[in-house]
Design a protein around this motif. Structure first.
Motif, PDB file in Angstrom:
ATOM      1  N   GLU A   6       0.826  -1.201   0.000  1.00 23.86           N
ATOM      2  CA  GLU A   6       0.000   0.000   0.000  1.00 23.86           C
ATOM      3  C   GLU A   6       0.863   1.255   0.000  1.00 23.86           C
ATOM      4  O   GLU A   6       1.986   1.259   0.513  1.00 23.86           O
ATOM      5  N   ARG A  19      -5.639   9.511  -2.234  1.00 23.11           N
ATOM      6  CA  ARG A  19      -5.813   8.342  -3.079  1.00 23.11           C
ATOM      7  C   ARG A  19      -4.804   7.289  -2.651  1.00 23.11           C
ATOM      8  O   ARG A  19      -3.597   7.498  -2.751  1.00 23.11           O
ATOM      9  N   SER A  21      -3.129   3.497  -3.009  1.00 15.10           N
ATOM     10  CA  SER A  21      -2.845   2.480  -4.021  1.00 15.10           C
ATOM     11  C   SER A  21      -2.355   1.209  -3.333  1.00 15.10           C
ATOM     12  O   SER A  21      -1.716   1.276  -2.288  1.00 15.10           O
ATOM     13  N   ARG A  72      -9.902  -0.670  -9.764  1.00 12.89           N
ATOM     14  CA  ARG A  72      -8.751  -1.525  -9.997  1.00 12.89           C
ATOM     15  C   ARG A  72      -8.283  -1.408 -11.425  1.00 12.89           C
ATOM     16  O   ARG A  72      -9.079  -1.119 -12.334  1.00 12.89           O
ATOM     17  N   THR A  78      -3.082  -3.246  -9.757  1.00 16.27           N
ATOM     18  CA  THR A  78      -3.200  -2.281  -8.672  1.00 16.27           C
ATOM     19  C   THR A  78      -4.668  -2.014  -8.357  1.00 16.27           C
ATOM     20  O   THR A  78      -5.493  -1.920  -9.276  1.00 16.27           O
ATOM     21  N   TYR A  80      -7.128   0.702  -6.111  1.00 11.64           N
ATOM     22  CA  TYR A  80      -7.081   2.064  -5.603  1.00 11.64           C
ATOM     23  C   TYR A  80      -8.252   2.319  -4.655  1.00 11.64           C
ATOM     24  O   TYR A  80      -9.303   1.669  -4.743  1.00 11.64           O
TER      25      TYR A  80
END
Length: 115
Positions: A6, A19, A21, A72, A78, A80
């Protein structure tokens, strides 16, 4: 081996945005459900949002509906979490999780909402 990493946490004022990730590796990302959890100090870890592998129903805990958006990218492996209109009660460590043959968790990223 499965790894979830993360990033994107930090200190933000109430009403601000962050935000998060979660970069995944070691498994076929596109096949698995991904979710974000959070744990506030002194509280149990709770599910914030979950997203299926492709299509399907996205789930949110009631307290974040209309403010957070999970998404995603199955090419970038990834997931988000876009967090808007942040409140002090959103403070905590945010983790991403997946379940293949067992649960896997990332190390977490700290989100602090404070003026």
């Amino acid at each position: 081996q499965v790894q979830l990493v993360e990033s994107g946490g930090g200190l933000v004022q109430p009403g601000g945005s962050l935000r998060l990730s979660c970069a995944a590796s070691g498994f076929v990302f596109s096949r698995y459900y991904m979710s974000w959890y959070r744990q506030a100090p002194g509280k149990e870890r709770e599910l914030v949002a979950g997203i299926p592998s492709s299509g399907g129903i996205i789930n949110y805990v009631d307290s974040v509906k209309g403010r957070f958006t999970i998404s995603r990218d199955n090419v970038k492996n990834t997931v988000y979490l876009q967090m808007n209109s942040l409140k002090p009660e959103d403070t905590g460590v945010y983790y991403c999780k997946t379940t293949t043959w067992r649960d896997y968790w990332g190390q977490g990223t700290q989100v602090t909402v404070s003026s």
